[in-house]
Design a protein around this motif. Sequence first.
Motif, mmCIF file in Angstrom:
data_model
loop_
_atom_site.group_PDB
_atom_site.id
_atom_site.type_symbol
_atom_site.label_atom_id
_atom_site.label_comp_id
_atom_site.label_asym_id
_atom_site.label_seq_id
_atom_site.Cartn_x
_atom_site.Cartn_y
_atom_site.Cartn_z
ATOM 1 N N HIS A 156 0.804 -1.216 0.000
ATOM 2 C CA HIS A 156 0.000 0.000 0.000
ATOM 3 C C HIS A 156 0.837 1.267 0.000
ATOM 4 O O HIS A 156 0.309 2.360 0.160
ATOM 5 C CB HIS A 156 -0.954 -0.003 1.206
ATOM 6 C CG HIS A 156 -1.887 -1.173 1.195
ATOM 7 N ND1 HIS A 156 -2.723 -1.435 0.152
ATOM 8 C CD2 HIS A 156 -2.076 -2.159 2.099
ATOM 9 C CE1 HIS A 156 -3.414 -2.526 0.409
ATOM 10 N NE2 HIS A 156 -3.041 -2.990 1.581
ATOM 11 N N ARG A 157 2.161 1.151 -0.213
ATOM 12 C CA ARG A 157 2.988 2.341 -0.259
ATOM 13 C C ARG A 157 2.832 3.038 -1.596
ATOM 14 O O ARG A 157 2.659 2.416 -2.638
ATOM 15 C CB ARG A 157 4.454 1.989 -0.034
ATOM 16 C CG ARG A 157 4.736 1.500 1.386
ATOM 17 C CD ARG A 157 6.192 1.650 1.705
ATOM 18 N NE ARG A 157 6.582 3.040 1.637
ATOM 19 C CZ ARG A 157 7.815 3.440 1.360
ATOM 20 N NH1 ARG A 157 8.752 2.563 1.107
ATOM 21 N NH2 ARG A 157 8.114 4.722 1.322
ATOM 22 N N ILE A 158 2.883 4.352 -1.579
ATOM 23 C CA ILE A 158 2.839 5.141 -2.800
ATOM 24 C C ILE A 158 3.987 6.136 -2.745
ATOM 25 O O ILE A 158 4.599 6.329 -1.703
ATOM 26 C CB ILE A 158 1.500 5.898 -2.944
ATOM 27 C CG1 ILE A 158 1.344 6.895 -1.795
ATOM 28 C CG2 ILE A 158 0.332 4.952 -3.013
ATOM 29 C CD1 ILE A 158 0.185 7.827 -1.974
ATOM 30 N N SER A 159 4.235 6.754 -3.877
ATOM 31 C CA SER A 159 5.302 7.740 -3.938
ATOM 32 C C SER A 159 4.719 9.130 -3.728
ATOM 33 O O SER A 159 4.263 9.782 -4.666
ATOM 34 C CB SER A 159 6.001 7.658 -5.304
ATOM 35 O OG SER A 159 7.015 8.630 -5.393
ATOM 36 N N ALA A 160 4.673 9.563 -2.476
ATOM 37 C CA ALA A 160 4.142 10.887 -2.144
ATOM 38 C C ALA A 160 5.291 11.884 -2.105
ATOM 39 O O ALA A 160 6.218 11.724 -1.305
ATOM 40 C CB ALA A 160 3.429 10.856 -0.795
ATOM 41 N N PRO A 161 5.295 12.903 -2.954
ATOM 42 C CA PRO A 161 6.402 13.864 -2.966
ATOM 43 C C PRO A 161 6.506 14.629 -1.652
ATOM 44 O O PRO A 161 5.502 14.895 -0.989
ATOM 45 C CB PRO A 161 6.039 14.800 -4.126
ATOM 46 C CG PRO A 161 4.563 14.668 -4.287
ATOM 47 C CD PRO A 161 4.240 13.247 -3.920
ATOM 48 N N ASP A 162 7.733 14.959 -1.284
ATOM 49 C CA ASP A 162 7.950 15.710 -0.044
ATOM 50 C C ASP A 162 7.225 17.055 -0.072
ATOM 51 O O ASP A 162 6.807 17.568 0.966
ATOM 52 C CB ASP A 162 9.448 15.948 0.162
ATOM 53 C CG ASP A 162 10.200 14.655 0.418
ATOM 54 O OD1 ASP A 162 9.562 13.672 0.839
ATOM 55 O OD2 ASP A 162 11.422 14.622 0.192
ATOM 56 N N ARG A 221 4.609 19.886 2.683
ATOM 57 C CA ARG A 221 4.978 21.301 2.854
ATOM 58 C C ARG A 221 3.921 22.222 2.253
ATOM 59 O O ARG A 221 3.489 23.196 2.891
ATOM 60 C CB ARG A 221 6.331 21.555 2.190
ATOM 61 C CG ARG A 221 6.825 23.001 2.360
ATOM 62 C CD ARG A 221 8.118 23.240 1.604
ATOM 63 N NE ARG A 221 7.944 23.121 0.153
ATOM 64 C CZ ARG A 221 8.450 22.136 -0.571
ATOM 65 N NH1 ARG A 221 9.167 21.168 -0.007
ATOM 66 N NH2 ARG A 221 8.255 22.101 -1.881
ATOM 67 N N ASP A 222 3.485 21.916 1.035
ATOM 68 C CA ASP A 222 2.498 22.770 0.373
ATOM 69 C C ASP A 222 1.164 22.739 1.106
ATOM 70 O O ASP A 222 0.480 23.764 1.208
ATOM 71 C CB ASP A 222 2.307 22.326 -1.081
ATOM 72 C CG ASP A 222 3.514 22.636 -1.941
ATOM 73 O OD1 ASP A 222 4.412 23.359 -1.467
ATOM 74 O OD2 ASP A 222 3.561 22.144 -3.087
ATOM 75 N N VAL A 229 -1.789 11.591 -6.728
ATOM 76 C CA VAL A 229 -1.253 11.038 -5.474
ATOM 77 C C VAL A 229 -2.369 10.866 -4.445
ATOM 78 O O VAL A 229 -2.458 9.835 -3.772
ATOM 79 C CB VAL A 229 -0.157 11.962 -4.906
ATOM 80 C CG1 VAL A 229 0.267 11.510 -3.515
ATOM 81 C CG2 VAL A 229 1.050 11.971 -5.835
ATOM 82 N N LEU A 230 -3.237 11.882 -4.322
ATOM 83 C CA LEU A 230 -4.317 11.816 -3.335
ATOM 84 C C LEU A 230 -5.302 10.708 -3.668
ATOM 85 O O LEU A 230 -5.771 9.992 -2.774
ATOM 86 C CB LEU A 230 -5.037 13.162 -3.269
ATOM 87 C CG LEU A 230 -4.193 14.347 -2.791
ATOM 88 C CD1 LEU A 230 -5.000 15.634 -2.866
ATOM 89 C CD2 LEU A 230 -3.673 14.123 -1.376
ATOM 90 N N ALA A 231 -5.614 10.537 -4.951
ATOM 91 C CA ALA A 231 -6.551 9.490 -5.355
ATOM 92 C C ALA A 231 -5.962 8.107 -5.101
ATOM 93 O O ALA A 231 -6.646 7.191 -4.624
ATOM 94 C CB ALA A 231 -6.910 9.647 -6.830
ATOM 95 N N THR A 232 -4.683 7.940 -5.417
ATOM 96 C CA THR A 232 -4.018 6.659 -5.190
ATOM 97 C C THR A 232 -3.983 6.328 -3.700
ATOM 98 O O THR A 232 -4.211 5.178 -3.293
ATOM 99 C CB THR A 232 -2.582 6.691 -5.747
ATOM 100 O OG1 THR A 232 -2.634 6.952 -7.151
ATOM 101 C CG2 THR A 232 -1.877 5.364 -5.507
ATOM 102 N N ALA A 233 -3.705 7.333 -2.883
ATOM 103 C CA ALA A 233 -3.661 7.117 -1.437
ATOM 104 C C ALA A 233 -5.032 6.744 -0.894
ATOM 105 O O ALA A 233 -5.153 5.882 -0.017
ATOM 106 C CB ALA A 233 -3.153 8.376 -0.740
#
Length: 199
Positions: free
Chosen positions: A71-77, A81-82, A146-150
């Motif tokens: 269930h890991r995804i690549s969420a940008p750093d 912050r944003d 990213v949000l949809a995948t998570a």
Amino acid sequence: MSGPVGTPWWRRDRDAPRREASAAREAAAAAMLELDTALADLPDAVAAAEEAGGGTGERGHGRAGARGLQHRISAPDSLTRDWRDLSTHADAVIGHYLQALSNHDAAADADPGRARTAATELGAAATALREVHAQVVRFREQYGEVLATAARARATAARSVSAARETTAAARAALDAAVAAALADPGLDAALKSEAKRS
């Protein structure tokens, strides 16, 4: 001299600040509602992205660790912050709007001077709220995938946990029945307890 509906010109001029204040109040309320709707699910969505990309699976062991990695995804750093910057700014703008609303009760609009001040401050609040809404839209566009995948990963994990608990409960019931019939394997109880902790 009267207007088209018989209102004296001097009366229309005196009512103008009240109408402007009322319009500004309505515009600010509409902008607040639009922003609130746009923000509604973002905190949970960002939290899901942070959890799914946070590396908890790397620290796991055995099957539990394997499930975490799935269930890991690549969420940008930059997402965290944003989002922190956006949510902090949104809270400040919303706070200013609520303060302006508190400072200018609609009942005070009968006073032209106070009504003009209300129109100015609430108009500025409406503009600021719309600007934040535009920033939220851009944030969603930038991190939407990213949000949809998570969100999907969180839903899948929740279903997996629920299924594991149901399986463990069924096994526990079967073991209890076996114990009652004096047919239980002593090692099964420890195995079930271990599996329950992992799920």
